[in-house]
Design an enzyme around this catalytic site. Structure first.
Site, short mmCIF file in Angstrom:
data_model
loop_
_atom_site.label_atom_id
_atom_site.label_comp_id
_atom_site.label_asym_id
_atom_site.label_seq_id
_atom_site.Cartn_x
_atom_site.Cartn_y
_atom_site.Cartn_z
N PHE A 143 0.86 -1.18 0.00
CA PHE A 143 0.00 0.00 0.00
C PHE A 143 0.90 1.23 0.00
O PHE A 143 1.60 1.51 0.97
CB PHE A 143 -0.93 0.05 1.21
CG PHE A 143 -1.87 1.23 1.14
CD1 PHE A 143 -3.07 1.14 0.44
CD2 PHE A 143 -1.54 2.43 1.73
CE1 PHE A 143 -3.92 2.23 0.34
CE2 PHE A 143 -2.38 3.54 1.65
CZ PHE A 143 -3.57 3.43 0.94
N ASP A 228 9.35 3.04 2.00
CA ASP A 228 8.15 3.84 2.28
C ASP A 228 7.91 3.80 3.78
O ASP A 228 7.33 2.85 4.30
CB ASP A 228 6.96 3.27 1.50
CG ASP A 228 5.68 4.07 1.72
OD1 ASP A 228 5.63 4.86 2.68
OD2 ASP A 228 4.74 3.89 0.94
N LYS A 257 2.53 11.69 6.89
CA LYS A 257 1.70 11.48 8.07
C LYS A 257 2.19 12.26 9.29
O LYS A 257 1.91 13.44 9.45
CB LYS A 257 1.54 9.99 8.34
CG LYS A 257 0.79 9.24 7.22
CD LYS A 257 0.41 7.86 7.61
CE LYS A 257 -0.26 7.08 6.46
NZ LYS A 257 -1.54 7.65 6.03
#
Length: 405
Positions: A143, A228, A257
């Site tokens: 993802f 990531d 984030k």
């Protein structure tokens, strides 16, 4: 004046909004630290942290103060001009992470897209890959965001259905399989893009030593390792970056984030000189990327993360939480996984959908999120205390020992 009924907010969302989410039936109106309150005044322990964007907790006062101060001075210049927050942001994040170059963006998906563009450019201009033939290796069940470019190499059918055609240039291998990585590398391979821990897949942790082997393979074959760390980074796993658990360094690291502590969309591509050094003026950019408000917020978010010991607390409380989850004796539980405060309980299929357990936890004052039908994720802010962990474990155990089928 009393707040409108919960159903009123939810009904209006359904009437006017695109139905691309299926949230739990709670309407939140306030947050502080590890807690949030709904419109009716009920308090909940937030065990999702906005998918790890709130590592520093809700509405951290020092980040809030930095945001308010900067918002009153200067918010946006575009990159057509310099601003007095960008250079300090570059310097501070580079020093903290050991990076050489920084590319500021807004969302995590933008950071991923930027990295893909950059390593392809490096592949053509430095490695010598024939134009248009660059390949990037990715993992099954990955993802990396929701953009068209990213979902093109997803293995989740729901994210791909009726969105094609997709861009070529990606090879998919199993996660945690070194032999598969080695077999997939060709002279045209420019990068391996991978999550240190697969979060959306259900907190899937690779075998010990996997990333040490990945680093060796990438170095040997002149392949850029892109980690990531948008979910795993900035303390979530009990280290500043998850790569530190195996003592390696990526060529390109993606952050987002928690880079803003949940106040503002901020992301960054951190790289060695080789990759980002290929970008020339006019070849890539973002109107809001690197804006002074974002930089001021990110600087404060990084500062409190380090100065207030949140990373160390994540390691301690994560171990406490993991051991507590592992000690729950329930027929519903198939497996418990986690590192730091990135935790998951995978249910036995016969226990029913994980969403039912999340709905039951909501009634007990805990907000958690299901994924892949049978897995519950627990990822509270890194400021959680031992007492709060124990309070959560008591209620989680009570729910998991119930038959909710």
């Amino acid at each position: 004046m009393s707040s409108p009924p919960v159903d009123d907010f939810i009904a209006r969302e359904a009437r006017f909004g695109a139905r691309n989410y299926e949230p739990l039936g709670v309407v939140l109106s306030r947050g502080e630290g590890v807690f949030v309150w709904d419109t009716q005044g009920n308090r909940y322990l937030d065990c999702l942290s906005a998918y790890s964007a709130l590592n520093q907790g809700h509405c951290h006062p020092k980040i809030l103060a930095a945001m308010v101060e900067q918002a009153g001075r200067l918010t946006l210049t575009s990159r057509a001009f310099h601003n007095d927050q960008l250079a300090p942001f570059y310097e501070e994040i580079a020093e903290l992470t050991g990076s050489h170059k920084v590319l500021p963006m807004n969302s995590g998906a933008e950071a991923v897209e930027s990295a893909i563009k950059s390593v392809r450019k490096w592949g053509y201009e430095v490695k010598g890959v024939p134009d248009g033939q660059a390949e990037i290796i990715v993992c099954a069940n990955n993802f990396h965001g929701r953009t068209l470019g990213v979902v093109g190499f997803s293995t989740d059918a729901a994210t791909r259905e009726h969105f094609g055609p997709f861009a070529p240039g990606f090879r998919i291998i199993p996660f945690g399989d070194l032999a598969a990585l080695e077999a997939a590398i060709t002279p045209n391979t420019v990068a391996f893009l991978v999550e240190p821990i697969q979060g959306e897949a259900g907190v899937i942790i690779p075998p010990a030593g996997y990333f040490t082997g990945v680093r060796e393979l990438c170095t040997a074959h002149e392949v850029m390792l892109i980690l990531d760390e948008i979910q795993t980074g900035l303390g979530r796993t009990g280290k500043l970056l998850a790569e530190q658990h195996e003592g390696i360094e990526a060529d390109v690291t993606l952050l987002g984030k928690a880079l803003s502590g949940g106040f503002y969309p901020v992301s960054a591509v951190l790289s060695n000189n080789e990759v980002l050094g290929t970008l020339k003026p006019g070849q890539h950019g973002s109107t809001f990327g690197g804006n002074p408000l974002a930089c001021a917020v990110a600087r404060a978010a990084l500062r409190v993360l380090v100065e207030e010991g949140m990373i160390e607390n994540a390691a301690v409380q994560g171990e406490r939480f993991l051991q507590g989850l592992g000690s729950i004796r329930a027929n519903t539980v198939r497996e418990v996984r986690g590192r730091g405060l990135m935790l998951a309980v995978e249910l036995n299929p016969e226990a029913g959908r994980a969403r039912r357990y999340c709905e039951a936890l909501q009634l007990e004052g805990i907000l958690a999120k299901d994924t892949h039908e049978h897995t519950i994720r627990f990822a509270p802010p890194l400021v959680i205390t031992s007492d709060q962990v124990d309070w959560a474990l008591e209620r989680i155990a009570a729910i998991l020992t119930q038959d909710l089928t």
